[in-house]
Scaffold this active site. Structure first.
Site, short mmCIF file in Angstrom:
data_model
loop_
_atom_site.label_atom_id
_atom_site.label_comp_id
_atom_site.label_asym_id
_atom_site.label_seq_id
_atom_site.Cartn_x
_atom_site.Cartn_y
_atom_site.Cartn_z
CG HIS A 13 81.25 29.12 -61.02
ND1 HIS A 13 79.95 29.74 -60.78
CD2 HIS A 13 81.45 27.86 -60.42
CE1 HIS A 13 79.39 28.89 -60.15
NE2 HIS A 13 79.96 27.70 -59.51
CB THR A 39 86.08 24.65 -54.50
OG1 THR A 39 86.30 25.99 -55.01
CG2 THR A 39 84.94 24.69 -53.71
N GLY A 40 88.91 22.97 -54.65
CA GLY A 40 89.87 22.43 -55.10
C GLY A 40 90.49 23.23 -56.33
N GLY A 59 84.82 21.75 -56.82
CA GLY A 59 83.18 22.22 -57.04
C GLY A 59 82.32 21.03 -57.38
CG ASP A 64 80.01 24.50 -54.77
OD1 ASP A 64 80.02 25.55 -55.10
OD2 ASP A 64 80.85 23.50 -55.47
CG ASP A 84 81.04 32.49 -65.70
OD1 ASP A 84 80.52 33.80 -66.03
OD2 ASP A 84 81.69 31.96 -66.56
CG HIS A 91 78.62 22.11 -59.54
ND1 HIS A 91 79.12 22.22 -60.75
CD2 HIS A 91 79.37 22.76 -58.68
CE1 HIS A 91 80.02 23.34 -60.66
NE2 HIS A 91 80.14 23.67 -59.13
CG ASP A 94 76.68 20.07 -55.49
OD1 ASP A 94 75.34 19.49 -55.88
OD2 ASP A 94 77.41 19.32 -55.16
NE ARG A 100 67.02 25.25 -48.14
CZ ARG A 100 67.40 24.70 -47.01
NH1 ARG A 100 68.54 24.06 -46.72
NH2 ARG A 100 66.34 24.51 -46.32
O1 13P Z 1 82.68 24.79 -59.15
C1 13P Z 1 82.99 25.44 -58.39
C2 13P Z 1 82.00 26.32 -57.53
O2 13P Z 1 80.81 25.64 -57.79
C3 13P Z 1 84.49 25.71 -57.87
O3 13P Z 1 85.28 24.73 -57.89
P1 13P Z 1 86.66 24.56 -58.23
O4 13P Z 1 87.20 25.71 -57.45
O5 13P Z 1 87.16 23.33 -58.00
O6 13P Z 1 86.78 24.84 -59.82
#
Ligand code: 13P
Length: 124
Positions: A13, A39-40, A59, A64, A84, A91, A94, A100
């Protein structure tokens, strides 16, 4: 994706992205032996360390969920997910799903650097 290598997913996060980059730098030699997916936005930061990373969606846009789907298919050997604990996320479902699925399929998932290091020690 090299089938002979372990695959590790990295997710952080926003409040934990700096911690993720520091973690990657601390473990870069081991992580270079793995396929890394992320994640991106996390992946974009991690790439700045020089590590090769396959980027999934961000994410909040389904990243996720993509990692959870790969974990459910047995294609992920470990997930390092620095959440965090002070943040709120649109989300959240997710995020819960990724955790889970990791429990359902017994995929190691670390939520902080201490357990992340243990996963890396265990995989390499
Ligand atoms: O939101 C996230 C995980 O829940 C992380 O996504 P990003 O790496 O795209 O910020």
């Amino acid at each position: 994706m090299d089938q002979a290598k372990k695959t590790i997913a990295l997710v952080a996060h926003d409040g934990k992205k700096a911690d993720m980059v520091a973690f990657v730098k601390d473990h870069i030699e081991d992580l270079r032996k793995a396929n890394i997916i992320a994640t991106g936005t996390t992946g974009s930061y991690v790439r700045q360390t020089g590590l090769e990373v396959e980027l999934k969606l961000s994410g909040p846009m389904g990243g996720d969920a993509q990692i959870a789907a790969l974990a459910a298919e047995g294609k992920v050997d470990g997930i390092i997910f620095f959440r965090d604990p002070l943040g709120k996320h649109a989300h959240e479902p997710d995020i819960q799903m990724l955790m889970r699925i990791s429990d359902l399929y017994n995929v190691p998932l670390a939520t902080n650097p201490a357990t992340g290091s243990l996963i890396i020690q265990g995989l390499f």
